[in-house]
Scaffold this motif. Structure first.
Motif, PDB file in Angstrom:
ATOM      1  N   ALA A  73       0.832  -1.211   0.000  1.00 36.35           N
ATOM      2  CA  ALA A  73       0.000   0.000   0.000  1.00 36.35           C
ATOM      3  C   ALA A  73       0.862   1.255   0.000  1.00 36.35           C
ATOM      4  CB  ALA A  73      -0.945  -0.003   1.190  1.00 36.35           C
ATOM      5  N   GLU A  74       1.915   1.256   0.809  1.00 37.18           N
ATOM      6  CA  GLU A  74       2.793   2.420   0.843  1.00 37.18           C
ATOM      7  C   GLU A  74       3.567   2.574  -0.462  1.00 37.18           C
ATOM      8  OE1 GLU A  74       2.442   4.683   3.205  1.00 37.18           O
ATOM      9  OE2 GLU A  74       0.875   3.270   3.836  1.00 37.18           O
ATOM     10  N   ASP A  75       3.911   1.450  -1.097  1.00 36.03           N
ATOM     11  CA  ASP A  75       4.549   1.522  -2.418  1.00 36.03           C
ATOM     12  C   ASP A  75       3.612   2.185  -3.423  1.00 36.03           C
ATOM     13  OD1 ASP A  75       6.775   0.206  -1.422  1.00 36.03           O
ATOM     14  OD2 ASP A  75       6.273  -1.733  -2.312  1.00 36.03           O
ATOM     15  N   ALA A  76       2.325   1.815  -3.365  1.00 36.19           N
ATOM     16  CA  ALA A  76       1.351   2.420  -4.272  1.00 36.19           C
ATOM     17  C   ALA A  76       1.233   3.921  -4.021  1.00 36.19           C
ATOM     18  CB  ALA A  76      -0.007   1.749  -4.108  1.00 36.19           C
ATOM     19  N   MET A  77       1.256   4.309  -2.765  1.00 40.76           N
ATOM     20  CA  MET A  77       1.155   5.730  -2.441  1.00 40.76           C
ATOM     21  C   MET A  77       2.377   6.501  -2.933  1.00 40.76           C
ATOM     22  SD  MET A  77      -1.801   5.972  -1.251  1.00 40.76           S
ATOM     23  CE  MET A  77      -1.671   7.734  -0.950  1.00 40.76           C
ATOM     24  N   CYS A  78       3.528   5.867  -2.905  1.00 42.72           N
ATOM     25  CA  CYS A  78       4.724   6.581  -3.388  1.00 42.72           C
ATOM     26  C   CYS A  78       4.622   6.823  -4.896  1.00 42.72           C
ATOM     27  CB  CYS A  78       5.998   5.833  -3.016  1.00 42.72           C
ATOM     28  SG  CYS A  78       6.558   4.552  -4.158  1.00 42.72           S
ATOM     29  N   VAL A  79       3.919   5.932  -5.601  1.00 42.33           N
ATOM     30  CA  VAL A  79       3.693   6.147  -7.034  1.00 42.33           C
ATOM     31  C   VAL A  79       2.758   7.335  -7.248  1.00 42.33           C
ATOM     32  CG1 VAL A  79       2.616   5.170  -9.096  1.00 42.33           C
ATOM     33  CG2 VAL A  79       4.175   3.778  -7.727  1.00 42.33           C
ATOM     34  N   LEU A  80       1.658   7.375  -6.493  1.00 43.38           N
ATOM     35  CA  LEU A  80       0.744   8.518  -6.622  1.00 43.38           C
ATOM     36  C   LEU A  80       1.469   9.817  -6.293  1.00 43.38           C
ATOM     37  CD1 LEU A  80      -2.635   7.225  -5.109  1.00 43.38           C
ATOM     38  CD2 LEU A  80      -1.845   7.182  -7.493  1.00 43.38           C
ATOM     39  N   ASP A  81       2.325   9.790  -5.276  1.00 41.18           N
ATOM     40  CA  ASP A  81       3.095  10.986  -4.921  1.00 41.18           C
ATOM     41  C   ASP A  81       4.019  11.406  -6.056  1.00 41.18           C
ATOM     42  OD1 ASP A  81       1.908  11.068  -2.419  1.00 41.18           O
ATOM     43  OD2 ASP A  81       3.582  10.092  -1.400  1.00 41.18           O
ATOM     44  N   ALA A  82       4.673  10.428  -6.677  1.00 41.67           N
ATOM     45  CA  ALA A  82       5.604  10.733  -7.775  1.00 41.67           C
ATOM     46  C   ALA A  82       4.878  11.350  -8.956  1.00 41.67           C
ATOM     47  CB  ALA A  82       6.339   9.459  -8.201  1.00 41.67           C
TER      48      ALA A  82
END
Length: 259
Positions: A73-82
């Motif tokens: 989930a945190e990996d997915a959020m880092c993509v949205l942030d990028a």
């Protein structure tokens, strides 16, 4: 292929297509973004779709560390942030539905609407697959285990009309340590206590003939998540989103468009 960088430095590959409000699509266990290949165009007409290759799959990094649905989930959020995406719809199926539960529970302001497909809350409250199903999937003959997985995903009638390749059977290029880490991550999922904190409008989709993630998990999720609704697809198995594509995609798009 573009990458975001996770908090531990692992590169997480992502893919974009379509136009409109952002929609994060999360795949099943030991699968990469190709999980969505057969149906992605349905959503690209209305949304800016974003997929990821989970760590250990596709073009993402493959660290030999402990994986978890919370970490995915945190990996997915880092993509949205990028990508500079502040809010997105989230649609997760199978293990992706487990990952989506954490995204919505831990980042409520980032999730516009949530769809949980063919998934479960995990832990002691989940309805587990039968012993026979587990034994068939773990058969030492890889052809036997693949055939067992195919029949859990699709009806024979659908398979007869839709030849291979099937992109929901796992990433064949995963290293062994990552495949095991994915299995442990999914088996270790337990979001029961977090589910009542989900505030996003939620739709639970499930095939009535799903033996991989039994359909009795659908009402459990809906009862635990405030104001969630359930849509069951009669006769569908685990890959309902492909076999019942017309109904499932239409239901998902209609739900998301309302939010």
């Amino acid at each position: 292929m573009p990458h975001a960088v996770a908090s531990d430095g692992t590169p997480i590959a992502y893919q974009e297509s379509g136009a409109g409000p952002a929609l994060l699509l999360l795949a099943g266990q030991a699968n990469n973004h190709h999980w969505w290949d057969r149906v992605r165009t349905d959503f690209d007409r209305n949304f800016h779709t974003v997929t990821i290759d989970y760590r250990g799959t596709g073009s993402s990094g493959e660290p030999e560390t402990k994986y978890s649905t919370e970490l995915f989930a945190e990996d997915a959020m880092c993509v949205l942030d990028a990508l500079g995406i502040e809010t997105a719809h989230v649609y997760g199926t199978s293990m992706g539905g487990r990952v989506a539960q954490w995204v919505a529970a831990r980042h409520p302001r980032r999730v516009r609407a949530l769809i949980l497909g063919c998934t479960s809350p995990g832990g002691t409250h989940a309805v587990e697959r039968s012993r026979d199903v587990r034994a068939n999937l773990a058969h030492p003959d890889p052809e036997r285990s693949r055939s067992a997985l195919l029949e859990l995903m699709y009806t024979r009638k659908w398979l007869g009309r839709n030849p291979a390749p099937y992109t929901t059977l796992g990433d064949a290029d995963m290293p062994a340590h990552a495949r095991l880490a994915h299995l442990r991550a999914s088996n270790g999922h337990d979001a029961w206590d977090a589910l009542p904190s989900i505030s996003a409008p939620t739709l639970v989709l499930h095939g009535t003939d799903d033996l991989l993630s039994p359909v009795d998990n659908a009402p459990l999720l809906a009862e635990r998540i405030p104001d969630a609704r359930v849509r069951l697809l009669p006769g569908a198995r685990h890959a309902y989103f492909e076999e019942e594509r017309e109904v499932a995609s239409t239901a998902a798009i209609s739900f998301l468009a309302g939010h």
